[in-house]
Design a protein around this motif. Structure first.
Motif, PDB file in Angstrom:
ATOM      1  N   PRO A  47       7.851  -6.833  -7.460  1.00 42.09           N
ATOM      2  CA  PRO A  47       7.172  -5.650  -6.717  1.00 42.09           C
ATOM      3  C   PRO A  47       5.625  -6.027  -6.667  1.00 42.09           C
ATOM      4  O   PRO A  47       4.897  -6.446  -7.472  1.00 42.09           O
ATOM      5  CB  PRO A  47       7.493  -4.414  -7.298  1.00 42.09           C
ATOM      6  CG  PRO A  47       7.672  -4.916  -8.902  1.00 42.09           C
ATOM      7  CD  PRO A  47       8.335  -6.350  -9.003  1.00 42.09           C
ATOM      8  N   ASN A  48       5.107  -5.843  -5.313  1.00 36.90           N
ATOM      9  CA  ASN A  48       3.956  -6.092  -4.982  1.00 36.90           C
ATOM     10  C   ASN A  48       2.785  -4.985  -5.959  1.00 36.90           C
ATOM     11  O   ASN A  48       2.006  -5.180  -6.466  1.00 36.90           O
ATOM     12  CB  ASN A  48       3.329  -5.929  -3.596  1.00 36.90           C
ATOM     13  CG  ASN A  48       2.713  -6.859  -3.030  1.00 36.90           C
ATOM     14  OD1 ASN A  48       1.766  -7.280  -3.913  1.00 36.90           O
ATOM     15  ND2 ASN A  48       2.580  -7.109  -1.855  1.00 36.90           N
ATOM     16  N   ALA A  49       3.583  -3.857  -6.068  1.00 38.70           N
ATOM     17  CA  ALA A  49       2.807  -2.706  -6.542  1.00 38.70           C
ATOM     18  C   ALA A  49       2.344  -2.919  -8.041  1.00 38.70           C
ATOM     19  O   ALA A  49       1.598  -2.401  -8.398  1.00 38.70           O
ATOM     20  CB  ALA A  49       3.499  -1.500  -6.518  1.00 38.70           C
ATOM     21  N   THR A  50       3.241  -3.776  -8.895  1.00 39.64           N
ATOM     22  CA  THR A  50       2.945  -3.944 -10.047  1.00 39.64           C
ATOM     23  C   THR A  50       1.744  -4.804 -10.360  1.00 39.64           C
ATOM     24  O   THR A  50       1.292  -4.833 -11.460  1.00 39.64           O
ATOM     25  CB  THR A  50       4.335  -4.619 -10.865  1.00 39.64           C
ATOM     26  OG1 THR A  50       4.533  -5.858 -10.245  1.00 39.64           O
ATOM     27  CG2 THR A  50       5.561  -3.651 -10.622  1.00 39.64           C
ATOM     28  N   VAL A  51       1.289  -5.477  -9.446  1.00 36.57           N
ATOM     29  CA  VAL A  51       0.008  -6.409  -9.258  1.00 36.57           C
ATOM     30  C   VAL A  51      -1.213  -5.370  -8.890  1.00 36.57           C
ATOM     31  O   VAL A  51      -2.262  -5.992  -9.078  1.00 36.57           O
ATOM     32  CB  VAL A  51       0.171  -7.588  -8.738  1.00 36.57           C
ATOM     33  CG1 VAL A  51       1.228  -8.290  -9.275  1.00 36.57           C
ATOM     34  CG2 VAL A  51       0.292  -7.375  -7.163  1.00 36.57           C
ATOM     35  N   SER A  52      -1.028  -4.085  -8.359  1.00 35.49           N
ATOM     36  CA  SER A  52      -2.020  -3.524  -8.106  1.00 35.49           C
ATOM     37  C   SER A  52      -1.833  -2.133  -8.451  1.00 35.49           C
ATOM     38  O   SER A  52      -0.800  -1.730  -9.217  1.00 35.49           O
ATOM     39  CB  SER A  52      -2.151  -3.400  -6.612  1.00 35.49           C
ATOM     40  OG  SER A  52      -1.085  -2.599  -5.987  1.00 35.49           O
ATOM     41  N   TYR A  58      -6.087   0.601   1.306  1.00 40.43           N
ATOM     42  CA  TYR A  58      -4.571   0.143   1.551  1.00 40.43           C
ATOM     43  C   TYR A  58      -4.700  -0.620   2.889  1.00 40.43           C
ATOM     44  O   TYR A  58      -5.588  -0.440   3.849  1.00 40.43           O
ATOM     45  CB  TYR A  58      -3.799   1.484   1.968  1.00 40.43           C
ATOM     46  CG  TYR A  58      -3.464   2.200   0.869  1.00 40.43           C
ATOM     47  CD1 TYR A  58      -2.294   1.773  -0.095  1.00 40.43           C
ATOM     48  CD2 TYR A  58      -4.010   3.518   0.260  1.00 40.43           C
ATOM     49  CE1 TYR A  58      -2.050   2.559  -0.885  1.00 40.43           C
ATOM     50  CE2 TYR A  58      -3.595   4.208  -0.577  1.00 40.43           C
ATOM     51  CZ  TYR A  58      -2.687   3.748  -1.471  1.00 40.43           C
ATOM     52  OH  TYR A  58      -2.147   4.313  -2.529  1.00 40.43           O
ATOM     53  N   HIS A  59      -3.762  -1.734   2.874  1.00 41.48           N
ATOM     54  CA  HIS A  59      -3.496  -2.234   4.071  1.00 41.48           C
ATOM     55  C   HIS A  59      -2.150  -2.140   4.729  1.00 41.48           C
ATOM     56  O   HIS A  59      -1.135  -1.861   4.079  1.00 41.48           O
ATOM     57  CB  HIS A  59      -3.941  -3.814   4.191  1.00 41.48           C
ATOM     58  CG  HIS A  59      -2.707  -4.483   3.251  1.00 41.48           C
ATOM     59  ND1 HIS A  59      -3.157  -4.665   1.816  1.00 41.48           N
ATOM     60  CD2 HIS A  59      -1.844  -5.195   3.366  1.00 41.48           C
ATOM     61  CE1 HIS A  59      -2.132  -5.336   1.314  1.00 41.48           C
ATOM     62  NE2 HIS A  59      -1.201  -5.635   2.166  1.00 41.48           N
ATOM     63  N   ARG A  60      -1.964  -2.238   6.059  1.00 44.38           N
ATOM     64  CA  ARG A  60      -0.652  -1.685   6.542  1.00 44.38           C
ATOM     65  C   ARG A  60       0.265  -3.101   6.237  1.00 44.38           C
ATOM     66  O   ARG A  60       0.038  -4.186   6.597  1.00 44.38           O
ATOM     67  CB  ARG A  60      -0.757  -1.567   7.958  1.00 44.38           C
ATOM     68  CG  ARG A  60       0.257  -0.775   8.452  1.00 44.38           C
ATOM     69  CD  ARG A  60      -0.059  -0.149   9.934  1.00 44.38           C
ATOM     70  NE  ARG A  60       0.102  -1.016  10.951  1.00 44.38           N
ATOM     71  CZ  ARG A  60      -0.057  -0.754  12.463  1.00 44.38           C
ATOM     72  NH1 ARG A  60      -0.221   0.576  12.748  1.00 44.38           N
ATOM     73  NH2 ARG A  60       0.169  -1.537  13.192  1.00 44.38           N
ATOM     74  N   HIS A  61       1.538  -2.512   5.891  1.00 41.96           N
ATOM     75  CA  HIS A  61       2.429  -3.838   5.306  1.00 41.96           C
ATOM     76  C   HIS A  61       3.519  -3.589   6.305  1.00 41.96           C
ATOM     77  O   HIS A  61       3.965  -4.803   6.876  1.00 41.96           O
ATOM     78  CB  HIS A  61       2.809  -3.205   3.995  1.00 41.96           C
ATOM     79  CG  HIS A  61       3.801  -4.070   3.257  1.00 41.96           C
ATOM     80  ND1 HIS A  61       5.141  -3.828   3.124  1.00 41.96           N
ATOM     81  CD2 HIS A  61       3.931  -5.541   3.002  1.00 41.96           C
ATOM     82  CE1 HIS A  61       5.795  -4.884   2.439  1.00 41.96           C
ATOM     83  NE2 HIS A  61       4.989  -5.736   2.553  1.00 41.96           N
ATOM     84  N   GLU A  62       3.885  -2.306   6.874  1.00 40.11           N
ATOM     85  CA  GLU A  62       5.291  -2.446   8.012  1.00 40.11           C
ATOM     86  C   GLU A  62       4.613  -1.349   8.704  1.00 40.11           C
ATOM     87  O   GLU A  62       4.116  -0.351   8.429  1.00 40.11           O
ATOM     88  CB  GLU A  62       6.323  -2.097   7.082  1.00 40.11           C
ATOM     89  CG  GLU A  62       6.950  -2.984   6.456  1.00 40.11           C
ATOM     90  CD  GLU A  62       7.355  -4.353   7.281  1.00 40.11           C
ATOM     91  OE1 GLU A  62       7.630  -3.999   8.495  1.00 40.11           O
ATOM     92  OE2 GLU A  62       7.284  -5.420   6.704  1.00 40.11           O
TER      93      GLU A  62
HETATM   94  C1  LIG Z   1       1.719  -8.348  -1.545  1.00 41.91           C
HETATM   95  O1  LIG Z   1       2.270  -8.070  -0.001  1.00 41.91           O
HETATM   96  C2  LIG Z   1       1.426  -8.617   0.684  1.00 41.91           C
HETATM   97  C3  LIG Z   1       1.834  -8.409   2.131  1.00 41.91           C
HETATM   98  O2  LIG Z   1       3.343  -8.476   2.223  1.00 41.91           O
HETATM   99  C4  LIG Z   1       1.325 -10.136   0.600  1.00 41.91           C
HETATM  100  O3  LIG Z   1       0.518 -10.651   1.653  1.00 41.91           O
HETATM  101  C5  LIG Z   1       0.556 -10.383  -0.734  1.00 41.91           C
HETATM  102  O4  LIG Z   1       0.561 -11.929  -0.972  1.00 41.91           O
HETATM  103  C6  LIG Z   1       1.229  -9.587  -1.704  1.00 41.91           C
HETATM  104  N1  LIG Z   1       0.686  -9.941  -2.764  1.00 41.91           N
HETATM  105  C7  LIG Z   1       1.392 -10.425  -3.888  1.00 41.91           C
HETATM  106  C8  LIG Z   1       0.290 -10.579  -5.234  1.00 41.91           C
HETATM  107  O5  LIG Z   1       2.569 -10.690  -4.191  1.00 41.91           O
END
Ligand SMILES: *[C@@H]1O[C@H](CO)[C@@H](O)[C@H](O)[C@H]1NC(C)=O
Ligand SMILES: *[C@@H]1O[C@H](CO)[C@@H](O)[C@H](O)[C@H]1NC(C)=O
Ligand SMILES: *[C@@H]1O[C@H](CO)[C@@H](O)[C@H](O)[C@H]1NC(C)=O
Length: 348
Positions: A47-52, A58-62
């Motif tokens: 999960p991306n969130a565990t690294v933030s 915020y940036h738009r993801h979807e």
């Molecule tokens: C988190 O998600 C973004 C958008 O999908 C991606 O560009 C980025 O590389 C991701 N970051 C990590 C640390 O996985």
């Protein structure tokens, strides 16, 4: 108000009504896992969130809007897990029957309002789920209008796998012709909020404190927004509005903005929740670790009819006859449509 169900089998869950129920949410449970076999797919999903920390910027993801809306959602076609009188339609059938379409940029999700069905029968409807899942994030949904009325149980919510283990957040939900919205969290792990809500600043009124779904008690921990523009007829008359939920290391917060009070940073696609003031509903991780109680959430939009909540609450709703009779008559579904302007998911 607390309402209890009795779990009569754990491996293949079947729920028996032990009391009167207004706010049970037997959502997306699956019969495939016994209680306790909670599997968190950490090996397969990073999960991306565990690294933030899940905070601004915020940036738009979807972004889901317009003609491309449907390609990013799955249309659920199984039996309604909440026992409603609905036949959930595939994308192609929903499009053919005019139950899912985009008109003037608004994505419409409708209940069949032209067919008669037998009393006790099922009416065509839709239930859609994002193909993507998230851990943490800022989720912004702009609805032009929503379904409401006797027998109707609409919900915009997010949920993870193996219900209730990965938890559920109900963001816009109610039944029959009620005039208030209910925001609710359900968890698999033990989670009970403090009685006095100490230190939780939220505009809506606290309801149940037990987030845990166990032994068939599924009311969840929630808030009630008594503002009539938060749900149903009042929501639609005000031109709908924007619902935001932010799920981060703090916990979960929900804001409801009426059409005339949408923060400009949302419109400008640079949302900054720290500028929005007191949330409408809030659940701090101080009381319950929502970074482990909730995981891999998809967004879901559905409209079911009768079933576990609208059906059991029908007798006290002020609606005529029985819920099954209401389902039979297509004229009762004139207001049974979602109009989605857009849904955006932001990550930090
Ligand atoms: C988190 O998600 C973004 C958008 O999908 C991606 O560009 C980025 O590389 C991701 N970051 C990590 C640390 O996985
Ligand atoms: C719900 O609908 C019934 C029947 O139309 C009506 O009698 C009742 O007043 C309505 N209740 C609310 C809260 O609008
Ligand atoms: C029935 O549903 C269709 C499709 O959403 C909608 O365009 C129409 O206005 C509805 N008609 C009535 C009478 O409710």
């Amino acid at each position: 108000m607390r309402f209890y169900y009795t779990l009569i089998a754990t491996f293949l869950p079947a729920f028996a009504l032990a009391g009167k129920s207004y706010d049970t949410h037997l959502r997306s449970r699956h019969a495939s896992r016994a209680a306790g076999l909670r599997i968190r797919a950490d090996d397969t999903y990073v999960p991306n969130a565990t690294v933030s920390n899940g905070n601004p910027p915020y940036h738009r993801h979807e972004h889901y809007e317009g003609e491309s809306f449907f390609k990013d959602w799955d249309f659920f076609t199984g039996e309604d897990p909440t026992h409603g009188n609905v036949n959930y339609q595939s994308l192609s059938n929903a499009q053919r029957k005019q139950l899912a379409y985009v008109k003037d940029g608004v994505t419409v999700l409708a209940v069949d309002n032209s067919s008669s069905v037998p009393v006790g029968g099922k009416r065509d409807s839709v239930r859609i789920t994002t193909k993507k899942t998230w851990n943490f994030g800022l989720f912004i949904a702009d609805f032009a209008y929503m379904p409401w009325g006797c027998g109707i149980w609409p919900a915009y919510w997010s949920v993870g796998p193996d219900w209730p283990n990965a938890g559920e957040i109900d963001i816009l939900e109610g039944v029959n012709n009620q005039t208030w919205n209910q925001y609710t969290i359900h968890t698999g792990i033990e989670c009970v909020l403090p009685d006095n809500n100490a230190g939780i600043d939220a505009l809506a009124s606290p309801m149940g404190k037990t987030c845990t779904s166990s032994n068939g008690a599924n009311s969840g921990c929630g808030y009630q927004n008594n503002n009539p523009n938060s749900y149903g007829a009042g929501f639609n008359a005000a031109g709908g509005g924007v619902l935001v939920h932010e799920w981060n290391s703090w916990g979960v917060k929900i804001w409801f903005f009426t059409r005339d009070s949408i923060p400009v940073d949302i419109t400008n696609e640079q949302p900054n929740p720290t500028s929005w003031g007191t949330p409408t509903a809030a659940w701090p991780s101080r009381d319950c670790d929502f970074s482990s109680a909730l995981y891999e959430h998809s967004l879901v939009i559905d409209t079911t009819l009768c079933g576990d909540w609208a059906g059991s609450a029908y007798g006290d709703s002020g609606c005529p006859g029985t819920c099954q009779e209401v389902v039979a008559n297509p004229a009762n579904f004139a207001n049974a449509q979602w109009g989605v302007n857009y849904i955006s998911v932001y990550q930090s």
